[in-house]
Design an enzyme around this catalytic site. Sequence first.
Site, PDB file in Angstrom:
ATOM      1  N   ASP A  89       0.864  -1.202   0.000  1.00 61.08           N
ATOM      2  CA  ASP A  89       0.000   0.000   0.000  1.00 61.08           C
ATOM      3  C   ASP A  89       0.894   1.244   0.000  1.00 61.08           C
ATOM      4  OD1 ASP A  89      -3.094  -0.838   1.221  1.00 61.08           O
ATOM      5  OD2 ASP A  89      -1.468  -2.254   1.494  1.00 61.08           O
ATOM      6  N   GLU A 114      -5.127   7.614   0.293  1.00 65.90           N
ATOM      7  CA  GLU A 114      -5.551   6.954   1.534  1.00 65.90           C
ATOM      8  C   GLU A 114      -4.479   6.946   2.625  1.00 65.90           C
ATOM      9  OE1 GLU A 114      -6.755   2.854   1.196  1.00 65.90           O
ATOM     10  OE2 GLU A 114      -7.135   2.722   3.362  1.00 65.90           O
ATOM     11  N   THR A 182      -7.383  -3.996   0.422  1.00 68.64           N
ATOM     12  CA  THR A 182      -6.185  -4.559   1.069  1.00 68.64           C
ATOM     13  C   THR A 182      -6.488  -5.930   1.689  1.00 68.64           C
ATOM     14  OG1 THR A 182      -5.425  -2.327   1.501  1.00 68.64           O
ATOM     15  CG2 THR A 182      -4.322  -4.054   2.720  1.00 68.64           C
ATOM     16  N   ASP A 328     -12.134   5.568  -2.580  1.00 67.54           N
ATOM     17  CA  ASP A 328     -12.738   4.241  -2.725  1.00 67.54           C
ATOM     18  C   ASP A 328     -13.721   4.178  -3.891  1.00 67.54           C
ATOM     19  OD1 ASP A 328     -11.623   2.490  -0.811  1.00 67.54           O
ATOM     20  OD2 ASP A 328     -12.666   3.557   0.798  1.00 67.54           O
TER      21      ASP A 328
END
Length: 391
Positions: A89, A114, A182, A328
């Site tokens: 990430d 994010e 994730t 998202d």
Amino acid sequence: MDSIVASSRLTRVAAQIGFGGRIFCSSSLRNSFLTYAEPTMALSTYEHELHLAVRAARLAARLCQTVQKKLLAKETQSKADQSPVTVADYGSQALISWALQRECGSETFSMVAEEDADDLRGKDGLEMLLRITDLVNEAIIAEGVQNAPKLSKENVLEAVDKGRSQGGPVGRHWVLDPIDGTKGFVRGDQYAVALALLDEGDVVLGVLACPNLPLKGVSAQSSSGIPVGCLFSARKGAGTMLQSLDDSFVPQKVHVSDVDDPAHANFCESFEAAHSRQSLTERIAKIMGVKAPPVRIDSQAKYGAMARGDAAIYMRFPHVGYREKIWDHAAGCIVIQEAGGVVCDAAGNRLDFSKGRYLDVEHGIMATNPKLMPTFLASVQAALEAENRVS
Ligand SMILES: Nc1ncnc2c1ncn2[C@@H]1O[C@H](COP(=O)(O)O)[C@@H](OP(=O)(O)O)[C@H]1O
Ligand SMILES: [Mg+2]
Ligand SMILES: [Mg+2]
Ligand SMILES: [Mg+2]
């Protein structure tokens, strides 16, 4: 795969754009690229930015693929909200931030992303930070970027923290989910690198790199021989394209399903029951007359799958108290819209990405084609009313 054929011409043009080092596409050199490539082939609105986004998302997706193959427990942490975050990430966010700034310049660069680097600073984060720095440098070397300096751990922290922008209705902001899904990534399932561009409050382009999504059919088995790894890209007014992540096939325009009978429609939703109320979506499907069981997959890969007609309906109804974030949904939303679909909340409002990092919606997010939307909306409202009567 018959309709997806290789094209050396397109691959050649694509190779001329981006980090390959053949042509460096900073905005200041953009004109020299145009002159070199073909004077008649002027790039229309956001076309240049879309190329940059595609290259950056691909670069990050390769890093994620490398990590997913042999993810170690110590490479995953739990964030303050108990959700997981991995070296991939952070690595994906650092790479995309670095790549976009290298091309666009860093002075006016703004990114709503994010992750932030707070947990990587200090002693506890050092081992992870060193691993991320290695991964990012390895990815840059593997890409063959010319004259790229080796990034230090401080450069990586800085690149990750560039994602702290608040976004909003003024100016341009990149919107990034470096790994969406994730939990799916850690499980070895679906995930997506999701990158969009917001201009004056409007999402004008979006890219979804989905390394584990089969090129045809969301549920295709690996034994089917269908290649895996999709890249969806959409630009306002220009449609949605699907190409293979490895760039071996010509981009192909995709369209949402045109089914207008709910009995022949299927719907997709989150794999994680904690992310969407599956009892409510079941009720909605029943009211609507949808017979097929839900297709449950992680991440915005759902939006990509829907954009090419794998599912006709998308539903996401988080549990009470959850607040959606723009990363998202921004890329996935334009991927669906440009493929002819409609995305809205349960009150029929279009999604407004101009309000900052959060995306406030009534009850949830839904998408389908324009023919099914009226029945879908009525079914959602009926299901919500029925739920209210019971409680
Ligand atoms: N309790 C919750 N309810 C709804 N969404 C949640 C959630 N917890 C996490 N999420 C979001 O759901 C996203 C994954 O979407 P999906 O359910 O479609 O796979 C996560 O993205 P990240 O994986 O990028 O954190 C996260 O933002
Ligand atoms: Mg997360
Ligand atoms: Mg996400
Ligand atoms: Mg994420």
